[in-house]
Scaffold this motif. Structure first.
Motif, short mmCIF file in Angstrom:
data_model
loop_
_atom_site.label_atom_id
_atom_site.label_comp_id
_atom_site.label_asym_id
_atom_site.label_seq_id
_atom_site.Cartn_x
_atom_site.Cartn_y
_atom_site.Cartn_z
N ALA A 54 43.29 33.49 30.12
CA ALA A 54 43.99 33.56 31.41
C ALA A 54 43.07 34.12 32.49
O ALA A 54 43.05 33.62 33.63
N LEU A 55 42.28 35.13 32.16
CA LEU A 55 41.33 35.68 33.13
C LEU A 55 40.26 34.67 33.49
O LEU A 55 39.83 34.59 34.65
N HIS A 56 39.82 33.89 32.51
CA HIS A 56 38.83 32.85 32.81
C HIS A 56 39.42 31.82 33.77
O HIS A 56 38.75 31.41 34.73
N ASP A 57 40.65 31.39 33.52
CA ASP A 57 41.30 30.45 34.44
C ASP A 57 41.40 31.04 35.84
O ASP A 57 41.16 30.35 36.83
N ARG A 58 41.75 32.32 35.90
CA ARG A 58 41.89 32.97 37.19
C ARG A 58 40.57 32.98 37.96
O ARG A 58 40.54 32.78 39.18
N SER A 59 39.47 33.20 37.24
CA SER A 59 38.17 33.25 37.90
C SER A 59 37.68 31.87 38.33
O SER A 59 36.94 31.74 39.30
N VAL A 60 38.09 30.82 37.60
CA VAL A 60 37.61 29.46 37.88
C VAL A 60 38.48 28.77 38.91
O VAL A 60 37.98 28.14 39.86
N THR A 61 39.81 28.86 38.73
CA THR A 61 40.74 28.11 39.60
C THR A 61 41.37 28.96 40.68
O THR A 61 41.95 28.43 41.63
N GLY A 62 41.30 30.29 40.53
CA GLY A 62 41.94 31.15 41.50
C GLY A 62 43.40 31.39 41.24
O GLY A 62 44.08 32.05 42.02
N ALA A 63 43.92 30.85 40.12
CA ALA A 63 45.34 31.00 39.79
C ALA A 63 45.49 31.31 38.31
O ALA A 63 44.67 30.89 37.48
N TRP A 64 46.55 32.03 37.98
CA TRP A 64 46.83 32.33 36.59
C TRP A 64 47.49 31.12 35.92
O TRP A 64 48.19 30.36 36.57
#
Length: 209
Positions: A54-64
């Motif tokens: 989830a943190l990786h998604d947040r860093s890549v896409t800007g969203a959880w």
């Protein structure tokens, strides 16, 4: 109407205190979600893998990621994650017993042996934290491949390894000092700090298969 191109020297807008507060709240909630999912103890590794993804998604896409995606990742991470949890918990128990024995004088060695053991424990924690980050980059899977790649990369990135060890050791120390309800919050912050650290020179993502 023709859009006016941005000036190349323009400074991007900075987030205000509400953005910082929102981010801090999200990380605290992530820590509580990990703690809740890890209540059966052996589900600790799948919970960490899901949170790391989830943190990786947040860093890549800007969203959880949405709840359905996270639940699916948790389910996929369970088979391998249960074994990883058992091995990790056994290692933690052995290292903790060693530290207690040295600190209470039941095992000879005194201060130097205790300090050396503490350094080893911190290094192991840093390694484990970087493995969790690498697993998060593949959707919460690929523990074995991630462990091998991080083991090869740690000697090549001693500064990153040392910083990760410091983050994990500080989180453990603060976890002992603060009230128990704050421990999950520390976990969420520590995992986010590890992701931020690894983002500077990331380990190649492992093959999730």
């Amino acid at each position: 109407m023709t859009a006016v191109p941005a000036h190349p020297d323009a400074v991007p807008a900075r987030g205000d205190w509400r953005d910082t507060l929102r981010e801090a709240t999200d990380l605290a909630l992530l820590g509580f979600a990990v703690a809740f999912a890890a209540l059966p103890v052996l589900t600790l590794a799948p919970a960490l893998a899901t949170a790391s993804a989830a943190l990786h998604d947040r860093s890549v896409t800007g969203a959880w990621p949405d709840a359905r995606t996270s639940l699916a990742r948790f389910g996929r991470a369970l088979p391998a994650g249960l074994a990883v949890s058992a091995v990790a918990l056994a290692a933690v128990a052995l290292l903790a017993a060693d530290l207690v024995a040295l600190a209470t004088g039941r095992v000879p060695g005194g201060g130097p042996a205790l300090a050396l053991t503490a350094v080893v424990v911190a290094a192991v924690l840093g390694y484990a934290g970087l493995v969790a980050v690498a697993v998060g980059r593949t959707g919460g899977r690929g523990w074995r491949t991630a462990a091998r790649r991080v083991a090869r990369s740690c000697p090549q990135r001693p500064g990153v390894w040392a910083a990760a060890s410091g983050i994990c050791a500080l989180a453990v120390l603060l976890g002992v000092l603060v009230t128990p309800v704050a421990v999950p919050i520390l976990g969420g912050y520590a995992l986010a700090a590890l992701h931020a650290l690894d983002a500077r020179r990331p380990v190649p993502a492992p093959d999730p298969t």
